[in-house]
Write a protein that holds these residues in place. Sequence first.
Motif, PDB file in Angstrom:
ATOM      1  N   THR A 246       2.189   1.809  -3.423  1.00 37.94           N
ATOM      2  CA  THR A 246       1.145   2.326  -4.311  1.00 37.94           C
ATOM      3  C   THR A 246       0.979   3.831  -4.149  1.00 37.94           C
ATOM      4  O   THR A 246       0.923   4.568  -5.134  1.00 37.94           O
ATOM      5  CB  THR A 246      -0.194   1.611  -4.021  1.00 37.94           C
ATOM      6  OG1 THR A 246      -0.030   0.209  -4.234  1.00 37.94           O
ATOM      7  CG2 THR A 246      -1.296   2.134  -4.930  1.00 37.94           C
TER       8      THR A 246
ATOM      9  N   GLU B  68      -8.944   4.905  -5.942  1.00 41.23           N
ATOM     10  CA  GLU B  68      -9.210   5.967  -4.968  1.00 41.23           C
ATOM     11  C   GLU B  68      -8.098   7.019  -4.939  1.00 41.23           C
ATOM     12  O   GLU B  68      -8.365   8.230  -4.914  1.00 41.23           O
ATOM     13  CB  GLU B  68      -9.385   5.359  -3.570  1.00 41.23           C
ATOM     14  CG  GLU B  68     -10.713   4.710  -3.323  1.00 41.23           C
ATOM     15  CD  GLU B  68     -11.820   5.744  -3.196  1.00 41.23           C
ATOM     16  OE1 GLU B  68     -11.860   6.448  -2.177  1.00 41.23           O
ATOM     17  OE2 GLU B  68     -12.614   5.876  -4.148  1.00 41.23           O
TER      18      GLU B  68
ATOM     19  N   GLU C 155      -8.824  -1.340  -5.754  1.00 40.04           N
ATOM     20  CA  GLU C 155      -9.688  -0.235  -5.326  1.00 40.04           C
ATOM     21  C   GLU C 155      -8.855   0.919  -4.781  1.00 40.04           C
ATOM     22  O   GLU C 155      -9.180   2.094  -5.000  1.00 40.04           O
ATOM     23  CB  GLU C 155     -10.663  -0.730  -4.253  1.00 40.04           C
ATOM     24  CG  GLU C 155     -11.673   0.316  -3.790  1.00 40.04           C
ATOM     25  CD  GLU C 155     -12.614   0.761  -4.896  1.00 40.04           C
ATOM     26  OE1 GLU C 155     -13.068   1.916  -4.843  1.00 40.04           O
ATOM     27  OE2 GLU C 155     -12.877  -0.038  -5.821  1.00 40.04           O
ATOM     28  N   ASN C 156      -7.769   0.619  -4.078  1.00 38.89           N
ATOM     29  CA  ASN C 156      -6.879   1.665  -3.562  1.00 38.89           C
ATOM     30  C   ASN C 156      -6.319   2.520  -4.695  1.00 38.89           C
ATOM     31  O   ASN C 156      -6.257   3.748  -4.589  1.00 38.89           O
ATOM     32  CB  ASN C 156      -5.720   1.038  -2.782  1.00 38.89           C
ATOM     33  CG  ASN C 156      -6.140   0.496  -1.425  1.00 38.89           C
ATOM     34  OD1 ASN C 156      -7.172   0.904  -0.889  1.00 38.89           O
ATOM     35  ND2 ASN C 156      -5.364  -0.420  -0.888  1.00 38.89           N
ATOM     36  N   GLU C 157      -5.887   1.847  -5.768  1.00 39.51           N
ATOM     37  CA  GLU C 157      -5.328   2.582  -6.908  1.00 39.51           C
ATOM     38  C   GLU C 157      -6.343   3.560  -7.483  1.00 39.51           C
ATOM     39  O   GLU C 157      -6.015   4.716  -7.789  1.00 39.51           O
ATOM     40  CB  GLU C 157      -4.884   1.595  -8.001  1.00 39.51           C
ATOM     41  CG  GLU C 157      -3.624   0.820  -7.651  1.00 39.51           C
ATOM     42  CD  GLU C 157      -3.194  -0.085  -8.785  1.00 39.51           C
ATOM     43  OE1 GLU C 157      -3.365   0.309  -9.961  1.00 39.51           O
ATOM     44  OE2 GLU C 157      -2.690  -1.185  -8.510  1.00 39.51           O
TER      45      GLU C 157
ATOM     46  N   GLN D 283      -6.082  -3.749  -3.268  1.00 39.81           N
ATOM     47  CA  GLN D 283      -5.128  -2.874  -3.945  1.00 39.81           C
ATOM     48  C   GLN D 283      -5.725  -2.214  -5.185  1.00 39.81           C
ATOM     49  O   GLN D 283      -5.439  -1.068  -5.494  1.00 39.81           O
ATOM     50  CB  GLN D 283      -3.864  -3.643  -4.317  1.00 39.81           C
ATOM     51  CG  GLN D 283      -2.896  -3.855  -3.165  1.00 39.81           C
ATOM     52  CD  GLN D 283      -2.370  -2.524  -2.619  1.00 39.81           C
ATOM     53  OE1 GLN D 283      -2.915  -1.985  -1.654  1.00 39.81           O
ATOM     54  NE2 GLN D 283      -1.330  -1.993  -3.240  1.00 39.81           N
TER      55      GLN D 283
ATOM     56  N   ALA E 280      -4.200   6.054   4.922  1.00 41.70           N
ATOM     57  CA  ALA E 280      -3.588   4.760   4.583  1.00 41.70           C
ATOM     58  C   ALA E 280      -3.249   3.963   5.841  1.00 41.70           C
ATOM     59  O   ALA E 280      -2.354   4.355   6.602  1.00 41.70           O
ATOM     60  CB  ALA E 280      -2.329   4.985   3.758  1.00 41.70           C
TER      61      ALA E 280
ATOM     62  N   LEU F 211      -8.326   4.226   2.386  1.00 42.02           N
ATOM     63  CA  LEU F 211      -7.743   3.015   1.796  1.00 42.02           C
ATOM     64  C   LEU F 211      -7.861   1.826   2.744  1.00 42.02           C
ATOM     65  O   LEU F 211      -8.142   1.983   3.932  1.00 42.02           O
ATOM     66  CB  LEU F 211      -6.281   3.271   1.432  1.00 42.02           C
ATOM     67  CG  LEU F 211      -6.003   4.543   0.607  1.00 42.02           C
ATOM     68  CD1 LEU F 211      -4.509   4.652   0.297  1.00 42.02           C
ATOM     69  CD2 LEU F 211      -6.826   4.574  -0.676  1.00 42.02           C
ATOM     70  N   THR F 212      -7.650   0.643   2.189  1.00 43.66           N
ATOM     71  CA  THR F 212      -7.646  -0.592   2.982  1.00 43.66           C
ATOM     72  C   THR F 212      -6.368  -1.364   2.680  1.00 43.66           C
ATOM     73  O   THR F 212      -5.692  -1.111   1.684  1.00 43.66           O
ATOM     74  CB  THR F 212      -8.862  -1.471   2.636  1.00 43.66           C
ATOM     75  OG1 THR F 212      -8.749  -1.922   1.279  1.00 43.66           O
ATOM     76  CG2 THR F 212     -10.173  -0.704   2.816  1.00 43.66           C
ATOM     77  N   GLU F 213      -6.070  -2.317   3.516  1.00 44.44           N
ATOM     78  CA  GLU F 213      -4.884  -3.151   3.270  1.00 44.44           C
ATOM     79  C   GLU F 213      -5.160  -4.265   2.270  1.00 44.44           C
ATOM     80  O   GLU F 213      -4.235  -4.807   1.663  1.00 44.44           O
ATOM     81  CB  GLU F 213      -4.421  -3.780   4.586  1.00 44.44           C
ATOM     82  CG  GLU F 213      -3.813  -2.793   5.565  1.00 44.44           C
ATOM     83  CD  GLU F 213      -3.276  -3.508   6.780  1.00 44.44           C
ATOM     84  OE1 GLU F 213      -2.037  -3.579   6.890  1.00 44.44           O
ATOM     85  OE2 GLU F 213      -4.070  -4.007   7.590  1.00 44.44           O
TER      86      GLU F 213
ATOM     87  N   LEU G  42       0.825  -1.200   0.000  1.00 43.55           N
ATOM     88  CA  LEU G  42       0.000   0.000   0.000  1.00 43.55           C
ATOM     89  C   LEU G  42       0.866   1.260   0.000  1.00 43.55           C
ATOM     90  O   LEU G  42       0.564   2.237  -0.706  1.00 43.55           O
ATOM     91  CB  LEU G  42      -0.942   0.013   1.211  1.00 43.55           C
ATOM     92  CG  LEU G  42      -1.831   1.250   1.358  1.00 43.55           C
ATOM     93  CD1 LEU G  42      -2.669   1.487   0.115  1.00 43.55           C
ATOM     94  CD2 LEU G  42      -2.723   1.118   2.597  1.00 43.55           C
TER      95      LEU G  42
END
Length: 551
Positions: free
Chosen positions: A11, A145, A141-143, A139, A164, A134-136, A8
């Motif tokens: 990213t 967001e 979905e994190n990108e 990945q 994060a 974000l979540t751990e 994370l």
Amino acid sequence: MKHPKIPLAQTVVQICKLKQIEEIIISPGSRNAPLIIGFTNDSFFKCYSIVDERCAAFFALGIAQQTNKPVALVCTSGSALLNYYPAIAEAFFSNIPLVVISADRPHNLLNIGDGQTINQEHVFSNHILYQANLTEENQAENEIEINQAINCSKLKLGPIHINAPFNEPLYEVVDKISEHLKIIESKSEEVTTDNLSEFASIWNSAKRKMVLVGVNAPNEVEQKYLDYLADDDAVIVFTETTSNLHNDEFFPSIDKILAPLTDDEFRKLQPEILLTFGGMIISKKVKAFLRSNQPKYHWHVGVHKANNTYFCLDKHFKLPLNQFFKELLIENKKSPSTYKENWKDVKLKRSSKHDEYLKSIPYSDFIAFDLVLKSMPNNTNLQIGNSSAVRYVQLFDINPSLKVFCNRGTSGIDGSTSTAIGASTTTKTQTVFITGDLSFFYDSNALWNNYIPSNFRIILINNSGGGIFRILPGHKNTNNFDTYFETKHNLNAMHLCDMYDFDYIAANSKENISDALVNFYEESNSPKLLEIFTPSAVNDEVLLNYFQFIK
């Protein structure tokens, strides 16, 4: 090159790089160690270390104010994040792009009694453009967001928050990143598609048109459009110090014009059309005037928000300024009018009385500001503190080559020094900061900064308290006024300057100030601070009597 082991963190860092976010302001911590490792080990980023998060955020705001590009803030978990809030609010109302990146504990470690833990998600809800929580685990979905958050800051020009969560261990590194990321391109902001011919017709036929400009970046409007407005007898252009617009036909120092007017004169000044652009307006007098003498039309131009400051806004043109003027003024027709000519006479009389008043008053804040502003070298970047400092500057005609900035989004005193220092790091041109004593001492941690250029200058007007509270309407003789409103003190900046390696000069008379300013702006090995002491018992009378004198 070393990278954080946590995917994370990789990213977040890599997307910031792909989005060309170069300036990273880091406050120390442990939970944000993966981010610190990622940013500081990549030579693409220019990283700064500033301990006090409130100062760090205003420092970042100063950089973004000058570059108009997003600047990233990185902090640890817990209350550290909350110290960003004053600068985030300022960025929100001033359309300044900030990317706030906070480290957090994972969800399973929240609300169980662990230290340095608060509810960080949505913590800036009322003053943020986008929140990426974000979540751990996810990945992909994190990108999405992170991309959307940064795109939002770039397009809408304001603060966004990326939160994060990181699990321990926090300090492990790897030689290669896990994957190569793609960026999501941002979509252009929608703009007005109205046909302006109808509005151009209304504009051309009006005989009393007022253009009122708030906070505005230097060189925002093409000169040919300014020249056109200046050459129209039916147009009065009111500018403020922070408008960064100059023309001999314009009307700066709004309060100098308005304060002495009678009710009949106010009615004669009332415009048919009020055209506004730029940010916040400082003058309370022009706000009161336009709320009581509303125009038939109020149009605001700007791609971002439009404030209904005068309670009569009927049209917001979401257009870049130059495009708007190009379309509005395309027919190039002007109605015969005496609107501007009548008020030019008033302007000349006020200016003459202003000069006459300066010769008649005792040593005071008014004298100090006159001397300081006349001393300013050409092309200086002038940063001004809030409260009385910016209001005093409003009363003077300043050197048109200066570029002027002030935190007018929220008008707070809390981070003016930090903002000025951040701004000073972006240019070789000299930055001069004029501030009052309460604002300066409030933000004294701003000097705890290893990046202050040697040509940076602070001019501190020390009248031993919050002098503005003696100027504002209200009872000055109430019990404990000195303690709880004016907040009298006996502090000076000498020991702070010694601690932070500033050259220190003090002045307490007209002659002292003139002498101190002779070499003040010249090159030196250290930044300089000039502390000007003025008599608090005299300042309010001198200022209040000014508006009576210039009638």
